[in-house]
Scaffold this active site. Sequence first.
Site, PDB file in Angstrom:
ATOM      1  N   SER A   1       0.878  -1.168   0.095  1.00  0.00           N
ATOM      2  CA  SER A   1      -0.080  -0.008  -0.165  1.00  0.00           C
ATOM      3  C   SER A   1       0.780   1.009   0.068  1.00  0.00           C
ATOM      4  O   SER A   1       1.940   1.264   0.565  1.00  0.00           O
ATOM      5  CB  SER A   1      -0.786  -0.034   1.190  1.00  0.00           C
ATOM      6  OG  SER A   1      -1.522   1.327   1.300  1.00  0.00           O
TER       7      SER A   1
ATOM      8  N   LYS B   1       2.835  -2.223   6.427  1.00  0.00           N
ATOM      9  CA  LYS B   1       3.013  -2.335   4.864  1.00  0.00           C
ATOM     10  C   LYS B   1       4.476  -1.855   4.377  1.00  0.00           C
ATOM     11  O   LYS B   1       4.994  -2.371   3.621  1.00  0.00           O
ATOM     12  CB  LYS B   1       1.961  -1.462   4.100  1.00  0.00           C
ATOM     13  CG  LYS B   1       0.678  -1.903   4.348  1.00  0.00           C
ATOM     14  CD  LYS B   1       0.454  -3.500   3.564  1.00  0.00           C
ATOM     15  CE  LYS B   1      -0.764  -3.998   3.250  1.00  0.00           C
ATOM     16  NZ  LYS B   1      -0.787  -5.218   2.673  1.00  0.00           N
TER      17      LYS B   1
ATOM     18  N   TYR C   1      -1.254   0.139  10.193  1.00  0.00           N
ATOM     19  CA  TYR C   1      -1.210  -0.364   8.874  1.00  0.00           C
ATOM     20  C   TYR C   1       0.142   0.106   8.097  1.00  0.00           C
ATOM     21  O   TYR C   1       0.444  -0.848   7.185  1.00  0.00           O
ATOM     22  CB  TYR C   1      -2.679   0.147   8.264  1.00  0.00           C
ATOM     23  CG  TYR C   1      -2.704  -0.185   6.799  1.00  0.00           C
ATOM     24  CD1 TYR C   1      -3.028  -1.669   6.372  1.00  0.00           C
ATOM     25  CD2 TYR C   1      -2.851   0.716   5.828  1.00  0.00           C
ATOM     26  CE1 TYR C   1      -3.125  -2.187   5.235  1.00  0.00           C
ATOM     27  CE2 TYR C   1      -3.082   0.212   4.547  1.00  0.00           C
ATOM     28  CZ  TYR C   1      -3.452  -1.155   4.492  1.00  0.00           C
ATOM     29  OH  TYR C   1      -3.371  -1.649   2.874  1.00  0.00           O
TER      30      TYR C   1
END
Length: 273
Positions: free
Chosen positions: A147, A164, A160
Amino acid sequence: MILDRFDLTGRTAIVTGAGLGIGRGIAIGLAEAGADVVVAARTESDLDEVAGQVRSLGHRALVVPTDVTVEAECGRLVARAVEEFGRLDILVNNAGGAMPRAALDTSEGFMARTFAFNVTAPLTLSKLAARRMVDTVGRGSIVNISSRSASMTQPMFVAYGAAKAALDRMTRNLAPELAPRVRVNALDVGGVATRSLDVVLTDDSLRAQFLAGTPMGRPGEPEDIAAAVLYLASDASSWVTGKVFEIDGGTEAPAIVVPGPGLQPTRADGTGP
C-alpha cells in the site's frame, strides 16, 4: 512477439484474498492471461463465484478456504495447489489490511495482529511457495500487494502503514536470497474502487476531495492492479526482482485524510480530555 512474454498458459497461480475487490480482479486477470488459479480467502462463498469466472474463461480453478494467519492453513493451501495442478509458478500475497485507528488507541495486540496479517503471513506463504516453485518448475514469481500507506504520512494508520512498510522491506530483503530462481516484487497500491473505499466514493464531499487529490482524476480499478501483477508474474519482468512499484493514480500525498482525535491534556481529575 513481445506479447508472448505476458502469456501464462499452463502456469499455476495462488491468489490470497481472492474473494473480493483487488484479489478477485487479480485472479480473473491471471486467468485471462492463461493461468490456472488457486483462489484463497476465509469466505468460501465469495471464492466459489471467482472460481466460476476463472472456469468460464476456459481455465482450471481450485477453491481453498484459508486463514493466512494460521501457518498450518498456509501449508495446506500450497500443498493443495501442487496436488491439484502438479506445479506452482506464481504466488500473489494479496490478503491483508487493517482498519484506521488512532495511535494512542493502538494496543500491542492490534499492532501484533496487523503485522501477523500483513507481514508474517506473506513471509510464511512465500517460503512455502518458493520451495514448491523450485521443486516443481525450477522458477517462479511472488508478488506482494502492499500500500502507498507504506510511504505516506497518514494519521490513524500507524499500525497499517508500519506493517506495509515492513512488507516492502521484506520484499526487498527476500528477493536476493531467492534469486535467480524466484523473483519477489511488490505493488504499493493507492485508492482502488472496492468495498473498502465505498465510504469515500458514495459521499459527494469525500469523493470530490479524493478525486482532487488524485492526479489521474479517478480511483483505481481492480484491473489496474491486475495488469501490474500480470507484468510481475510473467516473463515480461524476467529481469526484475526486489522492486516496489507504486500504482496509485499519481498521488504523492494522501488523496484523503482520516482526521485523528489529536492529543489533549488530561483533566485535573485524571480523566481524559
